[in-house]
Design an enzyme around this catalytic site. Structure first.
Site, PDB file in Angstrom:
ATOM      1  N   SER A  33       0.555  -1.211   0.543  1.00  0.00           N
ATOM      2  CA  SER A  33      -0.046  -0.091   0.502  1.00  0.00           C
ATOM      3  C   SER A  33       0.813   1.051   0.450  1.00  0.00           C
ATOM      4  CB  SER A  33      -1.121  -0.422   1.612  1.00  0.00           C
ATOM      5  OG  SER A  33      -1.863   0.656   1.041  1.00  0.00           O
TER       6      SER A  33
ATOM      7  N   HIS B 182      -7.754  -5.678  -1.349  1.00  0.00           N
ATOM      8  CA  HIS B 182      -6.252  -4.980  -0.669  1.00  0.00           C
ATOM      9  C   HIS B 182      -5.894  -5.769   0.245  1.00  0.00           C
ATOM     10  CE1 HIS B 182      -4.018  -1.431  -0.722  1.00  0.00           C
ATOM     11  NE2 HIS B 182      -4.088  -1.234   0.643  1.00  0.00           N
TER      12      HIS B 182
END
Length: 647
Positions: A508, A620
Site C-alpha cells: 500500500s 487490498h
C-alpha cells in the site's frame, strides 16, 4: 527447533475479543485458525474459567463464530455465525442448539445486546423490492455518485445500511432507520430503550466525510441528535444512567491524519474532550498480518459511569487507558506488546494480547502491578517447536531533535561473526504503526536467514499529532529520508549486516515507498512492491478513495498535474536498476491493479528486471485476511525473489 515456513500459518491460532461473564468468573474468547483443506478460516468460541484457566469449546459447526456477548443472567450468550451462509445473530441457552435470531438476506454486519438482555440491535444492508429469483439476469449498475465502490464492499448498489432490532422473546423485528442514509450502530442505552448510532444525512455525500450521532427510542422511533457539529465517528458508548454519551471522534483538523478524541456529550452542557492532554492515537492502530476478529476499537463505561476505558496506541505498544469524567487519565497496563481486546468485571480485566513472538493469547491483568498472567496456551506447540527472532529496538536521534524509531531482527539462526542480508520493511497507511505484535512475514524472512528492519517513519501513528501529520504533502521527501537515515545508522552500527545485500518491501503506502525508493537509489539489490501506488494521476480516478485521498495526502487536486506527477514513482522508472517483483490483488479497489499494470509495462518496456504476480479473488487485505492458499503463495513469492537476488 524447527524452521518456520509460510505453511506454519496453518499451525497458529489467534485468540481475540474477550468478554467477561456477569459474575466475573468466566470469559468467552474467539479462537481463529486458517483451514488448509477448505482454504478458509474457522473461528470458534471458547469459555475459560478465569481462576483455573480451564477452557471448553462452545461452537463446533464449521464456519466463523464471532462477536460473543453474555446474557445479563449469565445463563447464555449471543454471537454472530456464518454457519448457514451469511453472518446472522444466534442465541445459545442451556443444552439446546443455538437459535438463529436474525434472517437478513445480506447478513448482519454488527450487533449489540441490550443491557437487560431482552433484545438486540443490529446493522445490515437492506434494499427495497429486491428480487430473489435464482435465474435473475445481470443488471447494469447505474452510477450517479463518486462514492460508488469500496475495497471492503465492492461495487455499491441501492442497498443501504440500516439498523434493526429484534425482541428475543417474541422474535418481533422492526427497522429503526428507514431513510436512504447508511447508519452506523454504536451502542445501547442503559435503560435498553434507546440505540446510539451515527449517520451522514447530507444531500451530497461525495464530499462529506463526517456524520452526526443520534439516539433513537426503540418504541416511539423518536430521534434526538446528539452532536451539534458533524464529525468523524469511529466509536461510541452510553453511560449506564443514560445521561452521558461518549464518542470516539474528530473534526478532520488534519484530514485522515487527525488523532481521534474521546468527546463527552451531556444534556445542557458543553462538549468535553477527555483526551485533550493525550497526544496519542486513541484506539488500536497496530499493523500486523495475522490477527482476526479483534473488535478492539471500542469505548467502555465503568460500572458506575464515572470513567471510560479504551485502548491507546503509543510508540509501538497498545495498552488499556482509563479516562475519568473529571478529566484525569491513567494508563492501566504497561506492556511492550499489543493488547488487541479487553473486557472487565469490577476491577478485574481480561485481555487478549499479542507480542513479537506470540500470535495472541488470553491474559488476566494484575490491576495493582499492571502485569499479565496467561490464561490460554493455544499456541503452545508453536512456541515449543519453532525458533523465532526477538526484535531489538533501534532509534536514530538527530541534532535538530527529530528522530526515527524502529526494530531490528537478527536471522533466527544467527551465528556470531557471520554477515547476513537485511530487508527493510515499510508499513502501509501511511498513518499506521508497526508495533510489538506478531508478524509472520518478518519471522519467515528471519527463518530463511535474513535480518529484518521495520520502522515508523514520519506519517506513522504512535508519536503524536505533529509526527503523523508531517508526511502530508511531502510523500517521497522527509519520509524517504527517515527510512534511508535509519537504514544507514543500522548498517553503520551493526557488524552482521552485509551492506551489499539489502532488500526492500512494503504494501500500500509501503508499496508506494518501495516504488519511490528504487527510482531514487540503487542501494537495494532486490525489492518487492505490494498492492502499491505508482501513478497519482490515474489513482485519483480509479481508487475507491482516490479523489479525496490525493487531495488530503499529496495536497493536489486533479488540475495540479505537475504536483501529482512529481510524487508519482512511475515518473522515475527509467532510473530503476533494482530487480522489482510486483504483487497485486485482482480485486483491489483501494490501490487498483492498474497501478501495478502501469509499473510493470513501463519497466518491461525499458528492459528492466521485473516480474508481475496477480492474485485472483484478492482485495487490498490479501496479506491479512485473504484466502489462506494465496497468503502462503504471496509469502513464498516474496522469499523466492529475495533468495534469487540476495543469496
Amino acid at each position: 527447533m524447527k524452521e518456520l515456513t509460510a505453511q506454519t500459518l496453518f499451525q497458529l491460532s489467534t485468540v481475540t475479543n474477550p468478554v467477561v461473564s456477569p459474575n466475573g468468573k468466566e470469559a468467552i474468547i474467539v479462537v481463529t485458525n486458517l483451514d488448509e483443506q477448505e482454504d478458509t478460516y474457522q473461528a470458534h468460541l471458547y469459555v475459560i474459567d478465569i481462576k483455573t484457566g480451564k477452557q471448553t469449546k462452545l461452537t463446533h459447526a464449521k464456519g466463523k463464530h464471532i462477536a460473543p456477548q453474555w446474557l445479563p443472567s449469565g445463563d447464555g450468550f449471543t454471537y454472530l455465525s456464518n454457519r448457514k451462509g451469511k453472518n446472522q445473530v444466534f442465541l445459545k441457552q442451556g443444552m439446546t442448539d443455538a437459535k438463529q435470531v436474525t434472517n437478513e438476506e445480506h447478513g448482519v454486519l454488527s450487533y449489540v445486546l441490550s443491557p437487560d438482555g431482552t433484545r438486540i440491535a443490529y446493522s445490515a444492508f437492506f434494499k427495497e423490492s429486491e428480487e430473489n429469483e435464482p435465474d435473475r439476469k445481470p443488471e447494469p449498475l447505474v452510477i450517479d455518485q463518486m462514492k460508488y465502490k469500496s475495497d471492503q464492499r465492492g461495487l455499491h448498489d441501492d442497498r443501504v445500511m440500516r439498523i434493526g432490532s429484534i425482541d428475543l422473546a417474541t422474535d418481533n423485528q422492526q427497522w429503526l432507520t428507514t431513510d436512504y442514509y447508511d447508519s452506523q450502530l454504536l451502542d445501547f442505552s442503559g435503560d435498553s430503550r434507546h440505540v446510539l448510532f451515527a449517520s451522514d444525512r447530507t444531500e451530497n455525500r461525495d464530499f462529506s466525510f463526517s456524520a452526526h450521532a443520534y439516539l433513537i427510542n426503540i418504541d416511539s422511533k423518536q430521534e434526538r441528535q446528539v452532536t451539534k457539529e458533524a464529525c468523524v465517528i469511529t466509536g461510541g458508548a452510553v453511560s449506564p444512567d443514560g445521561q452521558t454519551i461518549a464518542l470516539l471522534s474528530h473534526r478532520r483538523e488534519y484530514e485522515n491524519a487527525t488523532l481521534p478524541k474521546v468527546i463527552l456529550y451531556r444534556s445542557g452542557t458543553e462538549e468535553t474532550d477527555l483526551t485533550a492532554n493525550v497526544d496519542a492515537f486513541i484506539g488500536d492502530i497496530a499493523i500486523g498480518d495475522f490477527l482476526q476478529h479483534t473488535g478492539s476499537n471500542r469505548l467502555r463505561f465503568s460500572d458506575d459511569g464515572q470513567s471510560l476505558y479504551t485502548l491507546v496506541s503509543s510508540k509501538g505498544s497498545v495498552n488499556i487507558w482509563k479516562f475519568s469524567l473529571n478529566g484525569d487519565h491513567q494508563q492501566l497496563t504497561n506492556t511492550d506488546a499489543h493488547i488487541n481486546g479487553f473486557d472487565f468485571h469490577q476491577d478485574e480485566f481480561i485481555v487478549t494480547h499479542s507480542s513479537v513472538v506470540e500470535p495472541s493469547e488470553c491474559y488476566r491483568v494484575n490491576h495493582t502491578e499492571k502485569t499479565l498472567s496467561r490464561l490460554t496456551s493455544f499456541n503452545a506447540a508453536f512456541e515449543e517447536s519453532f525458533h523465532v527472532s526477538v526484535p531489538e529496538k533501534v532509534k536514530l536521534n538527530r541534532d535538530d531533535g527529530s528522530f526515527v524509531e524502529g526494530w531490528l531482527m537478527k536471522p533466527a539462526f544467527y551465528k556470531e561473526g557471520q554477515q547476513y542480508p537485511l530487508i527493510l520493511e515499510v508499513h502501509g497507511g501511511p498513518h499506521a504503526m508497526y508495533a510489538h505484535t506478531y508478524f509472520h512475514e518478518f519471522q519467515l524472512l528471519t527463518a530463511k536467514g535474513y535480518g529484518v528492519l521495520y520502522t515508523n517513519p514520519r506519517g506513522s501513528h504512535g508519536y503524536g499529532q505533529a509526527f503523523v501529520d508531517a508526511v502530508r504533502g511531502d510523500y517521497g521527501g522527509g519520509d524517504f529520508q527517515d527510512l534511508m537515515d535509519i537504514l544507514d545508522d543500522v548498517v553503520k552500527t551493526t557488524n552482521w549486516v552485509d551492506e551489499s545485500r539489502l532488500g526492500l518491501t512494503g504494501g500500500s503506502y509501503g508499496g508506494f515507498m518501495t516504488n519511490w525508493a528504487v527510482g531514487h537509489t540503487n542501494r537495494f539489490k532486490a525489492a518487492v512492491t505490494q498492492r502499491s501506488i505508482s501513478n497519482w494521476i490515474s489513482f485519483y480516478g480509479v481508487s475507491d478513495i482516490g479523489y479525496y485521498f490525493s487531495e488530503w495526502q499529496i495536497k493536489a487536486e486533479l488540475d495540479e498535474m505537475e504536483t501529482l506527477w512529481k510524487h508519482s514513482p512511475i515518473k522515475y522508472v527509467a532510473d530503476v536498476e533494482t530487480p522489482l517483483l510486483i504483487l497485486h490483488g485482482e480485486n483491489d479497489l483501494r490501490c487498483p491493479i492498474e497501478q501495478a499494470e502501469q509499473l510493470f509495462i513501463a519497466l518491461k518496456r525499458l528492459g528492466k528486471q521485473t516480474r508481475f504476480i496477480r492474485f485472483p479473488e484478492a482485495n487490498h487485505e490479501l496479506s491479512r485476511s485473504g484466502k489462506p492458499s494465496l497468503r502462503v503463495k504471496r509469502l513464498e513469492a516474496i522469499f523466492g525473489w529475495f533468495e534469487k537476488y540476495l543469496t
